[in-house]
Write an enzyme that holds these catalytic residues in place. Structure first.
Site, PDB file in Angstrom:
ATOM      1  N   HIS A 171       0.835  -1.109  -0.050  1.00  0.00           N
ATOM      2  CA  HIS A 171      -0.110   0.083   0.018  1.00  0.00           C
ATOM      3  C   HIS A 171       1.066   1.304   0.000  1.00  0.00           C
ATOM      4  O   HIS A 171       1.137   1.708   1.012  1.00  0.00           O
ATOM      5  CB  HIS A 171      -0.717  -0.022   1.220  1.00  0.00           C
ATOM      6  CG  HIS A 171      -2.026   1.000   1.302  1.00  0.00           C
ATOM      7  ND1 HIS A 171      -3.204   0.657   1.813  1.00  0.00           N
ATOM      8  CD2 HIS A 171      -2.138   2.307   0.890  1.00  0.00           C
ATOM      9  CE1 HIS A 171      -3.875   1.677   1.674  1.00  0.00           C
ATOM     10  NE2 HIS A 171      -3.109   2.790   1.215  1.00  0.00           N
TER      11      HIS A 171
ATOM     12  N   GLU B 118      -2.615  -1.896  -3.346  1.00  0.00           N
ATOM     13  CA  GLU B 118      -3.753  -1.024  -2.938  1.00  0.00           C
ATOM     14  C   GLU B 118      -3.460   0.559  -2.545  1.00  0.00           C
ATOM     15  O   GLU B 118      -2.410   0.816  -2.237  1.00  0.00           O
ATOM     16  CB  GLU B 118      -4.339  -1.863  -1.633  1.00  0.00           C
ATOM     17  CG  GLU B 118      -3.491  -1.728  -0.518  1.00  0.00           C
ATOM     18  CD  GLU B 118      -3.910  -2.598   0.834  1.00  0.00           C
ATOM     19  OE1 GLU B 118      -4.689  -3.528   0.418  1.00  0.00           O
ATOM     20  OE2 GLU B 118      -3.696  -2.072   1.667  1.00  0.00           O
TER      21      GLU B 118
ATOM     22  N   HIS C  11      -8.509  -6.639   6.920  1.00  0.00           N
ATOM     23  CA  HIS C  11      -8.341  -5.681   7.958  1.00  0.00           C
ATOM     24  C   HIS C  11      -8.742  -6.094   9.455  1.00  0.00           C
ATOM     25  O   HIS C  11      -9.819  -6.629   9.599  1.00  0.00           O
ATOM     26  CB  HIS C  11      -9.409  -4.238   7.792  1.00  0.00           C
ATOM     27  CG  HIS C  11      -8.508  -3.157   8.147  1.00  0.00           C
ATOM     28  ND1 HIS C  11      -8.032  -2.522   9.450  1.00  0.00           N
ATOM     29  CD2 HIS C  11      -7.983  -2.307   7.301  1.00  0.00           C
ATOM     30  CE1 HIS C  11      -7.562  -1.696   9.311  1.00  0.00           C
ATOM     31  NE2 HIS C  11      -7.443  -1.128   8.037  1.00  0.00           N
TER      32      HIS C  11
HETATM   33  N1  PXP Z   1      -6.811  -4.518   3.036  1.00  0.00           N
HETATM   34  C1  PXP Z   1      -6.738  -2.907   2.927  1.00  0.00           C
HETATM   35  C2  PXP Z   1      -7.609  -2.393   1.859  1.00  0.00           C
HETATM   36  C3  PXP Z   1      -5.965  -2.380   3.860  1.00  0.00           C
HETATM   37  O1  PXP Z   1      -5.834  -0.893   3.555  1.00  0.00           O
HETATM   38  C4  PXP Z   1      -5.180  -2.881   4.845  1.00  0.00           C
HETATM   39  C5  PXP Z   1      -4.334  -2.254   5.685  1.00  0.00           C
HETATM   40  O2  PXP Z   1      -3.390  -1.631   4.837  1.00  0.00           O
HETATM   41  C6  PXP Z   1      -5.280  -4.423   4.951  1.00  0.00           C
HETATM   42  C7  PXP Z   1      -6.396  -5.036   3.977  1.00  0.00           C
HETATM   43  C8  PXP Z   1      -4.549  -5.196   5.686  1.00  0.00           C
HETATM   44  O3  PXP Z   1      -5.285  -4.698   7.270  1.00  0.00           O
HETATM   45  P1  PXP Z   1      -4.341  -5.327   8.403  1.00  0.00           P
HETATM   46  O4  PXP Z   1      -2.898  -4.634   8.491  1.00  0.00           O
HETATM   47  O5  PXP Z   1      -5.242  -4.828   9.418  1.00  0.00           O
HETATM   48  O6  PXP Z   1      -4.249  -6.714   8.312  1.00  0.00           O
END
Ligand code: PXP
Length: 237
Positions: free
Chosen positions: A43, A70, A190
Site C-alpha cells: 500500500h 492497494e 483488515h
Molecule cells: N486491506 C486493505 C484495503 C488495507 O488498507 C489494509 C491495511 O493496509 C489491509 C487489508 C490489511 O489490514 P491489516 O494490516 O489490519 O491486516
C-alpha cells in the site's frame, strides 16, 4: 481455495525507522512466498512512510505469486500501477495522511470517478478490487462501476468477534452472497488474525483472497515468519 496475500507494509515501516535496508523488504516478500503465501500486498502512500514507489518497482520482477497494489487512486498512484502492472489493484478511499484504511468506498457517490479509474485498469488487463463495507448497495455500485471484485472491510467483524462471532460474521456472509450474485469476486481484509480468520473463512468459503498485514507481522515476532504463514494458511482450510 482462499488465497493468503501478505501485506508487507509493516516490514517497510520497520526498515524506514533506521534509514538503512534492514529488514530487507524484497527478501521478506520473497521469503513470504517461499513459506507459502499466495500473494504479496503493498500500500504505497504519497509520503512513502512505509512502502516506497521504488519498492513497488523492485518487487514486480521478483515476485512469483500474485502482486496486489492497494491505495487511493490519485494520479500518481494510477501512473505507478499502470507502469508496474500488478495482478490486482485494490482501490481504497483513504486520505494521504490517514494512519490506516478505516472505511470502504461510497461507491454510489463516487460512481463516475470509480468507473473512469476502473476502466483504465481494466483496459490495461489488471484485475480490480474495490474496498467496501457490507452495505449491499455499496457492493451493487462497485459492480456498476466495473470492478472485478470487492474487498470487504473486516474491522467491524474483528472488533465484535469476541462479543459474539455469529452476529459479527452475519453481515459479511450476506455481503458475500450479494457479491457472488453480481458475479463479483470476493476479497477481505483488515484486522484479520489467527483468532478470527478461520471462523470467517468457514462461513464464507467462497472467499477468493484475504489480505493480512498487521497481525501477521506481529505474530511473526513470536512464531517466526515461516510458522506464522503456515498457521494463517491453516486457518483457510
Ligand atoms: N486491506 C486493505 C484495503 C488495507 O488498507 C489494509 C491495511 O493496509 C489491509 C487489508 C490489511 O489490514 P491489516 O494490516 O489490519 O491486516
Amino acid at each position: 481455495m482462499t488465497k493468503l496475500s501478505v501485506n508487507i507494509n509493516k516490514v517497510a515501516t520497520l526498515r524506514n525507522a533506521r534509514g538503512g535496508n534492514v529488514p530487507d523488504v524484497l527478501k521478506v516478500a520473497q521469503d513470504c512466498e517461499e513459506f507459502g503465501a499466495d500473494g504479496i500486498t503493498v500500500h504505497p502512500r504519497p509520503d512513502e512512510r512505509h512502502i516506497r514507489r521504488s519498492d513497488v518497482y523492485a518487487l514486480r520482477p521478483l515476485l512469483r505469486t500474485e502482486f496486489n497494489i492497494e491505495g487511493y487512486p490519485s494520479d500518481d498512484f494510477i501512473d505507478l500501477v499502470l507502469k508496474v502492472k500488478p495482478h490486482q489493484v485494490t482501490l481504497v478511499p483513504d486520505s494521504p495522511t490517514q494512519l490506516t484504511s478505516n472505511a470502504g468506498w461510497d461507491t454510489k457517490a463516487n460512481l463516475s470517478f470509480l468507473s473512469e479509474v476502473l476502466d483504465g485498469f481494466n483496459q490495461a488487463g489488471i484485475r480490480t478490487s474495490v474496498f467496501v463495507s457490507t452495505d449491499p448497495e455499496m457492493i451493487e455500485y462497485a459492480a456498476k462501476a466495473g470492478a472485478d471484485r470487492v474487498e470487504l472491510y473486516t474491522e467491524p467483524y474483528a472488533s465484535s468477534y469476541a462479543k459474539g462471532r455469529e452476529a459479527a460474521v452475519a453481515p459479511f456472509v450476506e455481503a458475500g452472497k450479494v457479491a457472488r450474485s453480481l458475479g463479483l469476486g470476493l476479497n477481505a481484509g483488515h484486522d484479520l488474525n489467527l483468532e478470527n480468520l478461520h471462523y470467517f473463512y468457514q462461513n464464507i468459503p467462497w472467499l477468493d483472497e484475504v489480505s493480512i498485514g498487521h497481525a501477521l507481522i506481529c505474530d511473526a515476532l513470536y512464531l517466526g515468519l515461516q510458522r506464522t504463514i503456515q498457521e494463517y494458511k491453516n486457518c483457510l482450510r
